[in-house]
Design a protein around this motif. Structure first.
Motif, PDB file in Angstrom:
ATOM      1  N   UNK A 226       0.831  -1.205   0.000  1.00  0.00           N
ATOM      2  CA  UNK A 226       0.000   0.000   0.000  1.00  0.00           C
ATOM      3  C   UNK A 226       0.866   1.256   0.000  1.00  0.00           C
ATOM      4  N   UNK A 227       1.940   1.216   0.774  1.00  0.00           N
ATOM      5  CA  UNK A 227       2.849   2.361   0.818  1.00  0.00           C
ATOM      6  C   UNK A 227       3.440   2.633  -0.564  1.00  0.00           C
ATOM      7  N   UNK A 228       3.837   1.573  -1.270  1.00  0.00           N
ATOM      8  CA  UNK A 228       4.416   1.733  -2.597  1.00  0.00           C
ATOM      9  C   UNK A 228       3.373   2.237  -3.594  1.00  0.00           C
ATOM     10  N   UNK A 229       2.142   1.722  -3.506  1.00  0.00           N
ATOM     11  CA  UNK A 229       1.093   2.160  -4.415  1.00  0.00           C
ATOM     12  C   UNK A 229       0.738   3.631  -4.190  1.00  0.00           C
ATOM     13  N   UNK A 230       0.717   4.041  -2.928  1.00  0.00           N
ATOM     14  CA  UNK A 230       0.428   5.441  -2.628  1.00  0.00           C
ATOM     15  C   UNK A 230       1.549   6.339  -3.154  1.00  0.00           C
ATOM     16  N   UNK A 231       2.784   5.842  -3.066  1.00  0.00           N
ATOM     17  CA  UNK A 231       3.916   6.612  -3.578  1.00  0.00           C
ATOM     18  C   UNK A 231       3.777   6.824  -5.079  1.00  0.00           C
ATOM     19  N   UNK A 232       3.198   5.821  -5.738  1.00  0.00           N
ATOM     20  CA  UNK A 232       2.983   5.913  -7.186  1.00  0.00           C
ATOM     21  C   UNK A 232       1.660   6.588  -7.536  1.00  0.00           C
ATOM     22  N   UNK A 233       0.968   7.106  -6.496  1.00  0.00           N
ATOM     23  CA  UNK A 233      -0.301   7.818  -6.665  1.00  0.00           C
ATOM     24  C   UNK A 233      -1.384   6.934  -7.296  1.00  0.00           C
ATOM     25  N   UNK A 234      -1.437   5.676  -6.843  1.00  0.00           N
ATOM     26  CA  UNK A 234      -2.476   4.762  -7.317  1.00  0.00           C
ATOM     27  C   UNK A 234      -3.836   5.181  -6.782  1.00  0.00           C
ATOM     28  N   UNK A 235      -4.875   4.818  -7.503  1.00  0.00           N
ATOM     29  CA  UNK A 235      -6.239   5.153  -7.079  1.00  0.00           C
ATOM     30  C   UNK A 235      -6.692   4.217  -5.964  1.00  0.00           C
TER      31      UNK A 235
ATOM     32  N   UNK B 200      -9.262   2.401  -6.024  1.00  0.00           N
ATOM     33  CA  UNK B 200      -9.685   1.147  -6.657  1.00  0.00           C
ATOM     34  C   UNK B 200      -8.491   0.236  -6.917  1.00  0.00           C
ATOM     35  N   UNK B 201      -7.384   0.808  -7.338  1.00  0.00           N
ATOM     36  CA  UNK B 201      -6.168   0.024  -7.592  1.00  0.00           C
ATOM     37  C   UNK B 201      -5.607  -0.548  -6.300  1.00  0.00           C
ATOM     38  N   UNK B 202      -5.642   0.239  -5.234  1.00  0.00           N
ATOM     39  CA  UNK B 202      -5.167  -0.239  -3.934  1.00  0.00           C
ATOM     40  C   UNK B 202      -6.055  -1.366  -3.421  1.00  0.00           C
ATOM     41  N   UNK B 203      -7.383  -1.206  -3.598  1.00  0.00           N
ATOM     42  CA  UNK B 203      -8.321  -2.239  -3.163  1.00  0.00           C
ATOM     43  C   UNK B 203      -8.109  -3.533  -3.941  1.00  0.00           C
TER      44      UNK B 203
ATOM     45  N   UNK C  13      -5.281  -4.537  -5.389  1.00  0.00           N
ATOM     46  CA  UNK C  13      -4.010  -5.128  -4.959  1.00  0.00           C
ATOM     47  C   UNK C  13      -4.160  -5.810  -3.604  1.00  0.00           C
ATOM     48  N   UNK C  14      -4.916  -5.196  -2.712  1.00  0.00           N
ATOM     49  CA  UNK C  14      -5.139  -5.774  -1.385  1.00  0.00           C
ATOM     50  C   UNK C  14      -5.901  -7.088  -1.488  1.00  0.00           C
ATOM     51  N   UNK C  15      -6.863  -7.159  -2.380  1.00  0.00           N
ATOM     52  CA  UNK C  15      -7.642  -8.383  -2.573  1.00  0.00           C
ATOM     53  C   UNK C  15      -6.749  -9.503  -3.111  1.00  0.00           C
ATOM     54  N   UNK C  16      -5.819  -9.159  -3.998  1.00  0.00           N
ATOM     55  CA  UNK C  16      -4.888 -10.165  -4.523  1.00  0.00           C
ATOM     56  C   UNK C  16      -3.968 -10.684  -3.424  1.00  0.00           C
ATOM     57  N   UNK C  17      -3.532  -9.783  -2.544  1.00  0.00           N
ATOM     58  CA  UNK C  17      -2.709 -10.197  -1.410  1.00  0.00           C
ATOM     59  C   UNK C  17      -3.492 -11.119  -0.488  1.00  0.00           C
ATOM     60  N   UNK C  18      -4.762 -10.802  -0.304  1.00  0.00           N
ATOM     61  CA  UNK C  18      -5.618 -11.631   0.552  1.00  0.00           C
ATOM     62  C   UNK C  18      -5.722 -13.052  -0.003  1.00  0.00           C
ATOM     63  N   UNK C  19      -5.898 -13.155  -1.314  1.00  0.00           N
ATOM     64  CA  UNK C  19      -6.000 -14.472  -1.939  1.00  0.00           C
ATOM     65  C   UNK C  19      -4.691 -15.249  -1.779  1.00  0.00           C
ATOM     66  N   UNK C  20      -3.572 -14.561  -1.923  1.00  0.00           N
ATOM     67  CA  UNK C  20      -2.269 -15.208  -1.753  1.00  0.00           C
ATOM     68  C   UNK C  20      -2.073 -15.681  -0.321  1.00  0.00           C
ATOM     69  N   UNK C  21      -2.482 -14.841   0.637  1.00  0.00           N
ATOM     70  CA  UNK C  21      -2.354 -15.205   2.051  1.00  0.00           C
ATOM     71  C   UNK C  21      -3.223 -16.408   2.386  1.00  0.00           C
ATOM     72  N   UNK C  22      -4.442 -16.425   1.870  1.00  0.00           N
ATOM     73  CA  UNK C  22      -5.345 -17.563   2.133  1.00  0.00           C
ATOM     74  C   UNK C  22      -4.742 -18.852   1.578  1.00  0.00           C
ATOM     75  N   UNK C  23      -4.148 -18.768   0.390  1.00  0.00           N
ATOM     76  CA  UNK C  23      -3.527 -19.944  -0.216  1.00  0.00           C
ATOM     77  C   UNK C  23      -2.384 -20.471   0.647  1.00  0.00           C
ATOM     78  N   UNK C  24      -1.565 -19.570   1.202  1.00  0.00           N
ATOM     79  CA  UNK C  24      -0.458 -19.992   2.066  1.00  0.00           C
ATOM     80  C   UNK C  24      -0.963 -20.590   3.367  1.00  0.00           C
ATOM     81  N   UNK C  25      -2.002 -19.993   3.920  1.00  0.00           N
ATOM     82  CA  UNK C  25      -2.585 -20.519   5.157  1.00  0.00           C
ATOM     83  C   UNK C  25      -3.149 -21.918   4.916  1.00  0.00           C
ATOM     84  N   UNK C  26      -3.769 -22.107   3.772  1.00  0.00           N
ATOM     85  CA  UNK C  26      -4.273 -23.438   3.408  1.00  0.00           C
ATOM     86  C   UNK C  26      -3.127 -24.435   3.280  1.00  0.00           C
ATOM     87  N   UNK C  27      -1.981 -23.972   2.760  1.00  0.00           N
ATOM     88  CA  UNK C  27      -0.840 -24.867   2.538  1.00  0.00           C
ATOM     89  C   UNK C  27      -0.236 -25.376   3.841  1.00  0.00           C
ATOM     90  N   UNK C  28      -0.460 -24.654   4.948  1.00  0.00           N
ATOM     91  CA  UNK C  28       0.042 -25.138   6.244  1.00  0.00           C
ATOM     92  C   UNK C  28      -1.086 -25.767   7.070  1.00  0.00           C
TER      93      UNK C  28
END
Length: 265
Positions: free
Chosen positions: A116-125, A127-130, A132-147
Motif C-alpha cells: 500500500x505504501x508503494x502504491x500510494x507513492x505511485x499515486x495509485x487510485x 480502486x487500484x489499492x483495493x 491489490x489488497x484483494x490479490x494479497x488476501x487471496x495469496x495469504x489464504x492460499x499460504x494458510x491453506x498450505x500449512x
C-alpha cells in the motif's frame, strides 16, 4: 556460484566473542541444518544473516545481492535496506504473532503495509489499492491453506495451539517470498505431539525445493531433511558435512560428545 554465501563472520557482545570467523556456502533449493549446544552461536548467526544483528566483520551474499560487507564504505539507501530484509525470512521459536490480529491479518500485514505504501507513492487510485489488497488476501489464504489452517482464518493467536501458531508464523514468513527461509529452533516451545505437525510442514517445504537454514535440536529431523549439516561449538564451525557424515562418521570429539548427549536426552 552458490545462492548463499557467508564469509568470515565475526560477532562479539562486549568482551564475549560469540561468532569466530564463520564461513559457509549453500546451494539453491537445499536445506542446511545448524546443530550444537546452547551458547554455541547458532541463534546469533541466524540473527546476523537476517539483519536482526549486525556482525562486526565479514560478508553475506544472497544471489547477486550483498546483505552485509564490513569492507564496504558505501551506505545503503532505505530501499536497498528494505530489499535486503526481504531476501531472508525468519521463523522464531516463540511465534511472535500479533495478538490483536487474526490469522489472515497476521499473514498479510507486512506485505500489505509495504504494498500500500508503494502504491500510494505511485499515486495509485483507491480502486487500484483495493484490487491489490484483494490479490494479497487471496495469496495469504492460499499460504494458510498450505500449512493446514484454512479453517482458522478469522481466529486470533490466543485461540490457537502452539503448533498452529507456529504454522501461521511459517505462512507469514513465506508471504514475503524470501530467497532464504530461516528457522530458529521452531519446535523448542512445543509439546512433542505438536512438534510433529510443524516438522511435517517444514519437510513439505523442503520437498518443494525451498532454500532453508534450520537451527534445530531435532536430530532425527535434521538427518532426514538436510542436504548439509553444520555443527557449531564455541562460536566456530567445528564440523560440517552430509547427514551421513555428521551422524554416522563424526570426526571431532566435540561432535561425538554432543550427539551422545542428544541420544541420552
Amino acid at each position: 556460484m552458490a545462492l548463499f554465501e557467508v564469509k568470515n563472520i565475526i560477532k562479539s557482545f562486549g568482551k564475549a566473542e560469540v561468532l569466530k570467523d564463520i564461513s559457509f556456502e549453500q546451494e539453491e533449493g537445499s536445506v542446511l541444518s545448524i546443530i550444537g549446544s546452547s551458547g554455541s552461536g547458532k541463534t546469533t548467526l541466524l540473527r546476523c544473516i537476517t539483519g536482526l544483528e549486525t556482525a562486526d566483520s565479514g560478508f553475506i551474499r544472497v544471489e547477486d545481492r550483498v546483505l552485509f560487507d564490513s569492507s564496504s564504505t558505501v551506505k545503503l539507501t532505505g530501499e536497498e535496506k528494505r530489499l535486503n530484509q526481504l531476501t531472508t525470512g525468519l521463523v522464531f521459536q516463540s511465534f511472535n504473532l500479533f495478538p490483536q490480529y487474526t490469522v489472515l491479518d497476521n499473514v498479510m500485514l507486512a506485505r500489505k503495509l509495504t504494498s500500500v505504501k508503494e502504491l500510494k507513492r505511485k499515486k495509485a487510485s483507491k480502486a487500484e489499492i483495493a484490487e491489490a489488497t484483494e490479490m494479497l488476501k487471496e495469496e495469504a489464504i492460499s499460504l494458510i491453506e498450505s500449512v493446514g489452517l484454512s479453517d482458522k482464518l478469522t481466529y486470533y493467536p490466543c485461540e490457537l495451539s502452539g503448533g498452529q501458531q507456529q504454522r501461521v508464523a511459517i505462512a507469514r514468513a513465506l508471504m514475503l517470498s524470501p530467497k532464504i527461509l530461516c528457522f530458529d529452533e521452531p519446535t523448542s516451545a512445543l509439546d512433542p505431539q505438536i512438534t510433529v505437525e510443524v516438522l511435517k510442514v517444514i519437510a513439505n517445504l523442503a520437498k518443494q525445493g525451498r532454500t532453508m537454514v534450520i537451527v534445530t535440536h531435532e536430530m532425527g529431523f535434521a538427518k532426514e531433511v538436510s542436504d548439509k549439516i553444520i555443527f557449531m561449538d564455541d562460536g566456530i564451525i567445528a564440523e560440517e558435512g552430509t547427514p551421513e557424515q555428521i551422524f554416522d562418521n563424526p570426526k571431532t570429539p566435540a561432535l561425538r560428545a554432543f550427539l551422545s548427549s542428544m541420544i541420552k536426552v
